[in-house]
Every structure is written in structure tokens, then in C-alpha cells.
Scaffold this motif. Structure first.
Motif, PDB file in Angstrom:
ATOM      1  N   LEU A 458       0.907  -1.293  -0.062  1.00 14.90           N
ATOM      2  CA  LEU A 458      -0.075   0.031  -0.007  1.00 14.90           C
ATOM      3  C   LEU A 458       0.916   1.276   0.108  1.00 14.90           C
ATOM      4  O   LEU A 458       0.210   2.484  -0.239  1.00 14.90           O
ATOM      5  CB  LEU A 458      -0.851  -0.076   1.265  1.00 14.90           C
ATOM      6  CG  LEU A 458      -1.992  -1.075   1.022  1.00 14.90           C
ATOM      7  CD1 LEU A 458      -2.718  -1.048   2.458  1.00 14.90           C
ATOM      8  CD2 LEU A 458      -2.747  -1.236   0.139  1.00 14.90           C
ATOM      9  N   TYR A 459       2.146   1.277   0.228  1.00 11.43           N
ATOM     10  CA  TYR A 459       2.919   2.371   0.038  1.00 11.43           C
ATOM     11  C   TYR A 459       3.764   2.078  -1.366  1.00 11.43           C
ATOM     12  O   TYR A 459       3.866   0.962  -1.743  1.00 11.43           O
ATOM     13  CB  TYR A 459       4.064   2.520   1.357  1.00 11.43           C
ATOM     14  CG  TYR A 459       3.590   2.959   2.583  1.00 11.43           C
ATOM     15  CD1 TYR A 459       2.555   3.726   2.499  1.00 11.43           C
ATOM     16  CD2 TYR A 459       4.223   2.553   3.684  1.00 11.43           C
ATOM     17  CE1 TYR A 459       1.916   4.395   3.857  1.00 11.43           C
ATOM     18  CE2 TYR A 459       3.692   2.903   4.887  1.00 11.43           C
ATOM     19  CZ  TYR A 459       2.604   3.899   5.007  1.00 11.43           C
ATOM     20  OH  TYR A 459       2.343   4.374   6.300  1.00 11.43           O
ATOM     21  N   ARG A 460       4.352   3.204  -1.828  1.00  9.77           N
ATOM     22  CA  ARG A 460       5.112   3.252  -2.887  1.00  9.77           C
ATOM     23  C   ARG A 460       6.568   3.308  -2.535  1.00  9.77           C
ATOM     24  O   ARG A 460       7.337   4.199  -2.341  1.00  9.77           O
ATOM     25  CB  ARG A 460       4.799   4.501  -3.745  1.00  9.77           C
ATOM     26  CG  ARG A 460       3.591   4.504  -4.403  1.00  9.77           C
ATOM     27  CD  ARG A 460       3.467   3.485  -5.587  1.00  9.77           C
ATOM     28  NE  ARG A 460       2.317   3.447  -6.130  1.00  9.77           N
ATOM     29  CZ  ARG A 460       2.166   4.329  -7.496  1.00  9.77           C
ATOM     30  NH1 ARG A 460       3.253   4.508  -8.196  1.00  9.77           N
ATOM     31  NH2 ARG A 460       0.991   4.312  -8.095  1.00  9.77           N
ATOM     32  N   LEU A 461       7.108   1.893  -1.946  1.00  8.37           N
ATOM     33  CA  LEU A 461       8.616   1.800  -1.412  1.00  8.37           C
ATOM     34  C   LEU A 461       9.630   2.053  -2.457  1.00  8.37           C
ATOM     35  O   LEU A 461       9.388   1.593  -3.465  1.00  8.37           O
ATOM     36  CB  LEU A 461       8.482   0.569  -0.624  1.00  8.37           C
ATOM     37  CG  LEU A 461       7.643   0.187   0.269  1.00  8.37           C
ATOM     38  CD1 LEU A 461       7.824  -1.100   1.144  1.00  8.37           C
ATOM     39  CD2 LEU A 461       7.671   1.156   1.433  1.00  8.37           C
ATOM     40  N   ASN A 462      10.502   2.910  -2.132  1.00  3.41           N
ATOM     41  CA  ASN A 462      11.658   3.035  -3.122  1.00  3.41           C
ATOM     42  C   ASN A 462      12.811   2.216  -2.730  1.00  3.41           C
ATOM     43  O   ASN A 462      12.733   1.419  -1.818  1.00  3.41           O
ATOM     44  CB  ASN A 462      12.077   4.508  -3.135  1.00  3.41           C
ATOM     45  CG  ASN A 462      12.536   4.988  -1.801  1.00  3.41           C
ATOM     46  OD1 ASN A 462      13.234   4.312  -0.828  1.00  3.41           O
ATOM     47  ND2 ASN A 462      12.259   6.084  -1.231  1.00  3.41           N
ATOM     48  N   GLU A 463      13.611   2.100  -3.633  1.00  3.29           N
ATOM     49  CA  GLU A 463      14.687   1.066  -3.568  1.00  3.29           C
ATOM     50  C   GLU A 463      15.732   1.294  -2.198  1.00  3.29           C
ATOM     51  O   GLU A 463      15.779   0.232  -1.634  1.00  3.29           O
ATOM     52  CB  GLU A 463      15.710   1.321  -4.680  1.00  3.29           C
ATOM     53  CG  GLU A 463      17.158   0.257  -4.731  1.00  3.29           C
ATOM     54  CD  GLU A 463      17.900   0.557  -5.814  1.00  3.29           C
ATOM     55  OE1 GLU A 463      18.626  -0.310  -6.018  1.00  3.29           O
ATOM     56  OE2 GLU A 463      17.688   1.600  -6.560  1.00  3.29           O
ATOM     57  N   ASN A 464      15.687   2.470  -1.656  1.00  3.31           N
ATOM     58  CA  ASN A 464      16.535   2.634  -0.634  1.00  3.31           C
ATOM     59  C   ASN A 464      15.927   1.915   0.904  1.00  3.31           C
ATOM     60  O   ASN A 464      16.526   1.578   1.652  1.00  3.31           O
ATOM     61  CB  ASN A 464      16.751   4.159  -0.231  1.00  3.31           C
ATOM     62  CG  ASN A 464      17.572   4.471   0.800  1.00  3.31           C
ATOM     63  OD1 ASN A 464      18.708   3.850   1.005  1.00  3.31           O
ATOM     64  ND2 ASN A 464      17.072   5.181   1.761  1.00  3.31           N
ATOM     65  N   GLU A 465      14.442   2.444   0.859  1.00  2.00           N
ATOM     66  CA  GLU A 465      13.574   1.885   1.682  1.00  2.00           C
ATOM     67  C   GLU A 465      13.501   0.248   1.717  1.00  2.00           C
ATOM     68  O   GLU A 465      13.836  -0.502   3.002  1.00  2.00           O
ATOM     69  CB  GLU A 465      12.282   2.402   1.601  1.00  2.00           C
ATOM     70  CG  GLU A 465      12.059   3.905   2.040  1.00  2.00           C
ATOM     71  CD  GLU A 465      10.713   4.411   1.376  1.00  2.00           C
ATOM     72  OE1 GLU A 465      10.313   5.468   1.967  1.00  2.00           O
ATOM     73  OE2 GLU A 465      10.263   3.888   0.754  1.00  2.00           O
ATOM     74  N   ILE A 466      13.280  -0.329   0.695  1.00  2.00           N
ATOM     75  CA  ILE A 466      13.462  -1.606   0.726  1.00  2.00           C
ATOM     76  C   ILE A 466      14.652  -2.259   1.027  1.00  2.00           C
ATOM     77  O   ILE A 466      14.941  -3.158   2.063  1.00  2.00           O
ATOM     78  CB  ILE A 466      13.243  -2.263  -0.818  1.00  2.00           C
ATOM     79  CG1 ILE A 466      11.811  -1.991  -1.306  1.00  2.00           C
ATOM     80  CG2 ILE A 466      13.301  -3.703  -0.988  1.00  2.00           C
ATOM     81  CD1 ILE A 466      11.458  -2.246  -2.482  1.00  2.00           C
ATOM     82  N   ARG A 467      15.899  -2.081   0.653  1.00  2.00           N
ATOM     83  CA  ARG A 467      17.330  -2.287   0.735  1.00  2.00           C
ATOM     84  C   ARG A 467      17.694  -2.270   2.209  1.00  2.00           C
ATOM     85  O   ARG A 467      18.151  -3.032   2.815  1.00  2.00           O
ATOM     86  CB  ARG A 467      18.461  -1.908  -0.034  1.00  2.00           C
ATOM     87  CG  ARG A 467      18.121  -2.346  -1.520  1.00  2.00           C
ATOM     88  CD  ARG A 467      19.195  -1.736  -2.621  1.00  2.00           C
ATOM     89  NE  ARG A 467      19.346  -2.305  -3.733  1.00  2.00           N
ATOM     90  CZ  ARG A 467      19.676  -3.572  -3.854  1.00  2.00           C
ATOM     91  NH1 ARG A 467      20.148  -4.456  -3.121  1.00  2.00           N
ATOM     92  NH2 ARG A 467      19.768  -3.989  -5.226  1.00  2.00           N
ATOM     93  N   LYS A 468      17.049  -1.074   2.703  1.00  2.00           N
ATOM     94  CA  LYS A 468      17.579  -0.635   4.117  1.00  2.00           C
ATOM     95  C   LYS A 468      16.667  -1.815   5.085  1.00  2.00           C
ATOM     96  O   LYS A 468      17.589  -2.305   6.077  1.00  2.00           O
ATOM     97  CB  LYS A 468      16.984   0.725   4.369  1.00  2.00           C
ATOM     98  CG  LYS A 468      17.579   1.177   5.848  1.00  2.00           C
ATOM     99  CD  LYS A 468      17.311   2.610   6.063  1.00  2.00           C
ATOM    100  CE  LYS A 468      17.519   3.264   7.370  1.00  2.00           C
ATOM    101  NZ  LYS A 468      17.403   4.758   7.744  1.00  2.00           N
ATOM    102  N   PHE A 469      15.588  -2.045   4.920  1.00  2.00           N
ATOM    103  CA  PHE A 469      14.810  -2.923   5.671  1.00  2.00           C
ATOM    104  C   PHE A 469      15.329  -4.155   5.567  1.00  2.00           C
ATOM    105  O   PHE A 469      15.916  -4.889   6.723  1.00  2.00           O
ATOM    106  CB  PHE A 469      13.040  -2.840   5.439  1.00  2.00           C
ATOM    107  CG  PHE A 469      12.601  -4.257   5.846  1.00  2.00           C
ATOM    108  CD1 PHE A 469      12.127  -3.981   7.387  1.00  2.00           C
ATOM    109  CD2 PHE A 469      12.272  -5.177   5.483  1.00  2.00           C
ATOM    110  CE1 PHE A 469      11.804  -5.247   8.205  1.00  2.00           C
ATOM    111  CE2 PHE A 469      11.780  -6.222   6.027  1.00  2.00           C
ATOM    112  CZ  PHE A 469      11.281  -6.209   7.339  1.00  2.00           C
TER     113      PHE A 469
END
Length: 646
Positions: A458-469
Motif C-alpha cells: 500500500l506504500y510506494r516503497l523506493n529502492e533505498n527503503e526496501i534495501r535498508k529494511f
């Protein structure tokens, strides 16, 4: 909400344990009528009792099919069971029936096989390569191919044999002459009023995670058998790729093997939905009693069970371990009248009901002290047994509710707010802060991944957010979880960051249909997201979103509402077609002539969704029966995503 009820639970729980009216007794086998109180009514007024009897008697068909398999060898038999099959098989047939069909001894499938001697040997396993290999290795260890007796070894695969199994046996020189393969899938198990489940654990992982479709034909064939009993409905609605294939295969069975000879069906419509069509309903934290039970305890085949695991106070990362009460009881409102009344209530209402029931027992205890001898005799003869049963039921639910409070109380309210923000696509940074918090404090690889999947949808996750988590997740739980990353990409929870640069990331996002820019428009059309969650009445609900505290209404309940309100099919199609592949087949059966719907969820259904359907039943006066391959929660989906293919 949980912490306010702790002291009440302790006082009431101590009273129950000390109640002198009820002595320690074995499990009651009495059957009690279903209690229909207010919104907890489960059966529509026009739903014929013989339909319920049919559904509850489906296992006679399963017994007949299993008996044919056992009749392949008339000698006495050893039965070796995959441990995951034992509980559903108990619902299909008891030990007495197995003994009557030549089974002399029953064993669990373990590392070391028993000595088979001259008995026929039947393995019953799930269709998994590792389990199959274990069974084959045990057989090979006890045979000499040159002198082996024919027709001695049989492997019964649930729900169906995989082609590689035959290839493996053939390459070893064991196929047919030494080892015979059988496919077997039992009829849906009637777990509770309006709940049918196949209780097969590997359907979601096979179909939705690894996209292997060899189980789909077995599901369609089982549904074809079911329609021979209930009749073929005139309206079918299938939403999702697997559901459309399911419906196509069902029609092929009807064409090749014939339809039911019944003129009319017990159900006006059948709705078949992919689990992937409504992931939020499985990922959100539920608020109803039974759904919370399945979050805290292990619930399989309608049995809630947790045994003491020791006195450890801390886990391997020195986080406190929440101690749960040891309980074991069936989630069956036909037997447990207390459960019948509280199972679909929002949890804060459950505490009030249990309080009232406890006070009633206290009152009966006080009144019994003043009885004359004749009155006491009559009381013991007519009412004491019922009091014992109620005491046992209340005790079970008090212990379970206390465990729910202790386990979820520290994060429930905050997580509820975060999930509301995710559904509204707001407060993204706050949601990530909470995700980082539970990643450390919960030390549960399912809980944190589950919330991340909801955010990915439901969020538009960007590459940085995905990789960081994901870096934090792997550092915390180990790189053995790395397989889940590709699974999340293939399932559409996140985008493929390996082929996308930060400059053009938004243009190449692989956004699943559920999260496209039109989601909130469709959610509004289907009334999935209430405008004001706080205005939803949790005590006397009129909106299906109450099962998630007013955050979200399950898709299946909204589809049922559309059908039961005779919404034009063209309008239903317009509302649903953007959610995924859709097919509607109407043989002059709409508007419904019989106000009853059979909802089939492929990939697992949650107790929260079942509660929402029960509410629609009460509000519309109709009848809804749910059918799925198993009853799940969001953690079950995460487990399948994290596991390697078997």
C-alpha cells in the motif's frame, strides 16, 4: 485495550479454578445446540438443516475413497503417517474405522522406520519431495528387490501425486511391482458452523509463492464431488488467475464425468477468490476473539492447543519470553456454548461476556448452599453436568484471553494505529519507525516481515527503503532468510531492485494491481476502507470492518453483500475486474433464488474474514458457508514465503 483487563482476568480466573461445584472430569462429549445471540447468529433463517447435515457428513465419501485404497491389499496393514496429516485424518475417520479396514498398527513417520515383518505397509504423506524421499528411503532399507513380495508397499499422497514421484520410483526399479502410488484428498472437513476446510498446509506456498499448479486439479475435483452432494449453483463468480483456472477445470469435470442430477442447488451462488486478491485481509492484525486466538496459539483443524514448553524467561537474544497458558480445546460452537457466543465478538466485548458468565456461576454456587436435600438431588441430576461443562469452557477461554493480553498487549494499540495509517497511505516515516522497533523487540521473523509486506502493498516503497529494511532483517534473523526476497518480488509485494536504478525507479516499479493509483477509488466503490474508523461500532457492528477495529472490510464480505443485495452483475463486474482476472457465469440464477452463498478462498482464509461473513449473514438474513484449503493467519503466509520449496 489489553492491559486494562489484566486484573479482572486474574480475579475471575482464580474463582473458576476454585469453584467447588465442578469436580475434575474428562472431556465432555455432549453436543450442545448452537447459541444464536444477536449478531453472532451463524445460520440464516432459511438455511435448511438437512444442508448442514450434508456438509457435516461429507467424510462418509472420504471414508469410501480411502477404503478403496486400503482394499488393494487385504492383509493386515501398518499405517505410517506424516505427522501433519494425523489431526485432519482424525476428522475423516477414527482409529476404530481404521482397525475395521485392516490397519493393525499406526506409526508416525520418523527418522527410523518400524520393523514391518510380513504386514502390508501404507505410507500417507503430504505431496512434498523431502517427505516422499524419506518414505522411499525407509522402504529401500527393508527390502531386497530380487525377493520382495509384490503389493506390499503403498504410498498414499495427499492431495495428489507429483509426476517426479513416479519418475523417482521408476528410476529405482520400485514402481508398481514393489511400491504402488495412490492420490487421495479427503472431502472438506466441517470444522464449525458454516466453516469447511481441507486442512492441507502447502497449497498457498505451492500456488502463490512458487507458482506450481499441480494441486489445482485436485481442488477442482474435490469441489466437483461437493457439488454432486449440494447441487450445481447457477451463479459462479471467480476472481483471480487460479480461481479462473479452478472454475475451468471444474467445468471440464462436469463435462467429462457429469453434473449433479439435482434440479436445484442448496446454494444460490459460488464465489471463488484467490488469496492474492485480498492480501491485506490476511496481513492486518485482527480484533475478534477467534482470530486473535489463531495469532497467539497454534490452531490446526479447529483445535486450539498449547502445551508448556518450559520455564525459560529469555530467548536466545535475551528478549523476555511471554508465557502462555497451556490450553487445549476445540473451536466448535456446536459443543462449546461459551465459544459460540464470543467467537466473533471484538475482544473488548469478550471480557464483558466472560465476566457475566462467571458471575452466573458464582450465583449458582451461592444458591446451591441453601438447597434442601430434594432440591440438591434434582440439581445434581439435571443441572450439575451442564455446570461442569460451562466451568470447563469458561476456564479455557479465560486462560486463552489472558495469554492474548500478555502476548499482544504491549504492541496491539500502536500497531493498530500504524496499520490504519498504512491503509490510508499516510505517516510513512512513523510506520517505518514502528517497523524498526518491532524488528528488534519482538524477535519474530514473521511479525516484522508481515508488516513490511503490508507496507509494500500500500506504500510506494523506493529502492533505498526496501534495501535498508532487508539488510536489517537479514542481519537480525540470518541470511538463511534470503530466499524470501525473490519470493516477495515474484508475488508483487516489492519491486525488483536489482534491475532498477534510483533515477528511473518509479518508472520501472512492478506495482501489483492491488496497489495501483486507482486502489482507493476501487476501495471506496467496494467500501473496503471506512471513512472514519473510529465511528465503527465494535460492540454492535453493522460494518464488516469491525473485525479489524474499523480499519478495513474483507473483500469477500463486500462481494457477498453485493450479491445478496441483488446489485446488477454489470456493476459487480465493473467494481471487481480491475482487482484481477474475473469471470462470472450466470445460468439464469440471478438475482438469487436461494439466499445462500458458498465462498471458496484458494490459498487460505482467516477467522477474521469468517467473522465478517457471519456478520453479513446476520444483517441480510442470508446464509454464507466458507470453504478453503486451510484456515490461516498472516504469519502462516510469511512462513510459506520464508521456507524453501519442499
Amino acid at each position: 485495550m489489553f492491559c486494562h483487563y489484566y486484573f479482572w482476568f486474574m480475579s475471575e480466573f482464580m474463582f473458576i479454578l476454585d469453584l467447588k461445584l465442578c469436580s475434575k472430569s474428562g472431556r465432555s462429549c455432549m453436543l450442545y445446540p448452537v447459541v444464536l445471540r444477536g449478531r453472532s447468529s451463524l445460520l440464516g433463517p432459511k438455511f435448511k438443516m438437512n444442508v448442514i447435515q450434508k456438509l457435516a457428513s461429507l467424510q462418509e465419501i472420504s471414508k469410501a475413497q480411502l477404503s478403496v485404497i486400503f482394499s488393494c491389499n487385504t492383509n493386515t496393514k501398518y499405517l505410517i503417517l506424516d505427522p501433519r496429516i494425523i489431526r485432519p485424518l482424525e476428522r475423516v475417520c477414527g482409529v476404530k474405522w481404521l482397525k475395521g479396514n485392516g490397519v493393525e498398527k499406526i506409526f508416525k513417520l520418523e527418522a527410523v522406520a518400524p520393523n514391518f515383518n510380513d504386514n502390508a505397509v501404507f505410507y500417507m504423506i503430504l505431496a512434498e519431495t523431502g517427505t516422499f524421499k524419506k518414505a522411499v528411503d525407509q522402504i529401500r532399507a527393508q527390502i531386497d528387490i530380487e525377493t520382495c513380495v509384490a503389493n506390499k508397499f503403498h504410498i498414499v499422497v495427499v492431495p495428489t501425486c507429483i509426476t517426479t514421484f513416479e519418475d523417482e520410483l521408476e528410476s529405482l526399479g520400485l514402481l508398481d511391482d514393489i511400491v504402488t502410488l495412490h492420490s487421495f484428498i479427503w472431502m472438506p472437513l466441517y470444522l464449525d458452523n458454516s466453516i469447511l476446510s481441507l486442512e492441507i498446509p502447502n497449497i498457498f506456498g505451492t500456488l502463490f509463492v512458487y507458482e506450481n499448479f499441480y494441486f489445482l486439479s485436485s481442488l477442482s475435483r474435490t469441489f466437483w464431488y461437493l457439488t454432486l452432494v449440494i447441487g450445481k449453483p447457477k451463479l459462479f463468480l471467480a476472481l483471480g488467475q487460479n480461481s479462473k483456472a479452478f472454475l475451468t477445470q471444474y467445468e471440464l469435470f462436469c463435462k467429462e464425468k457429469g453434473d449433479s442430477d439435482r434440479v436445484s442447488s442448496d446454494f444460490g451462488a459460488v464465489v471463488v477468490i484467490d488469496r492474492s486478491s485480498d492480501y491485506p485481509a490476511a496481513l492486518l492484525t485482527p480484533g475478534t476473539y477467534t482470530a486473535l486466538l489463531s495469532e497467539v496459539y497454534t490452531v490446526k483443524t479447529g483445535l486450539c492447543e498449547s502445551l508448556s514448553t518450559g520455564n525459560e524467561k529469555y530467548d536466545e537474544k535475551f528478549n523476555p519470553i511471554v508465557q502462555k497458558q497451556s490450553v487445549k480445546f476445540c473451536l466448535d460452537s456446536r459443543q462449546d456454548t461459551v465459544y459460540a457466543d464470543i467467537k466473533n465478538r471484538y475482544f473488548t466485548e469478550v471480557t464483558s461476556v466472560l465476566s457475566d458468565l462467571t458471575k452466573q456461576l458464582k450465583s449458582e454456587k451461592t444458591n446451591s448452599k441453601d438447597m434442601a436435600l430434594d432440591e440438591m438431588k434434582h440439581y445434581v441430576k439435571t443441572k450439575l453436568g451442564d455446570v461442569k461443562a460451562r466451568k470447563k469452557y469458561i476456564t479455557n477461554h479465560l486462560m486463552a484471553a489472558e495469554s492474548i493480553i500478555n502476548t499482544l498487549g504491549n504492541r496491539y494499540e500502536k500497531q493498530k494505529i500504524v496499520e490504519q495509517n498504512i491503509i490510508k497511505n499516510s505517516e510513512k516515516s512513523t510506520s517505518f519507525s514502528f517497523l524498526d522497533e518491532i524488528l528488534v523487540t519482538e524477535n519474530d521473523r514473521y511479525v516484522s516481515l508481515r508488516l513490511f509486506c503490508l507496507m509494500g502493498l500500500l506504500y510506494r516503497l523506493n529502492e533505498n527503503e526496501i534495501r535498508k529494511f532487508w539488510a536489517k532483517y537479514l542481519n537480525h534473523f540470518g541470511y538463511k532468510c534470503g530466499i524470501a526476497f525473490n519470493n516477495l518480488i515474484n508475488m508483487g509485494f516489492i519491486s525488483d531492485t536489482s534491475t532498477t536504478s534510483s533515477s528511473n525507479f518509479q518508472s520501472k516499479l512492478k506495482i501489483p494491481s492491488f496497489t495501483s493509483s486507482n486502489f482507493y477509488t476501487r476501495a471506496k466503490n467496494l467500501k473496503l476502507v471506512p471513512a472514519d474508523p473510529d465511528s465503527v461500532n465494535l460492540k454492535h457492528p453493522t460494518c464488516a470492518s469491525y473485525v479489524y477495529g474499523g480499519t478495513y472490510a474483507p473483500l469477500i464480505s463486500q462481494i457477498a453483500s453485493l450479491i445478496l443485495s441483488s446489485t446488477p452483475l454489470s456493476e459487480i463486474q465493473a467494481k471487481l475486474e480491475e482487482l484481477g482476472p474475473l469471470e462470472i457465469r450466470n445460468d439464469r440464477g440471478y438475482p438469487l433464488q436461494t439466499r445462500s452463498i458458498l465462498i471458496c478462498m484458494i490459498g487460505g482464509i482467516t477467522y477474521a474474514e469468517i467473522a465478517a461473513c457471519n456478520l453479513i449473514e446476520t444483517l441480510t438474513g442470508a446464509s454464507i458457508v466458507v470453504l478453503s484449503d486451510r484456515i490461516i493467519n498472516g504469519n502462516d503466509l510469511m512462513r510459506d514465503i520464508l521456507e524453501y520449496p519442499k
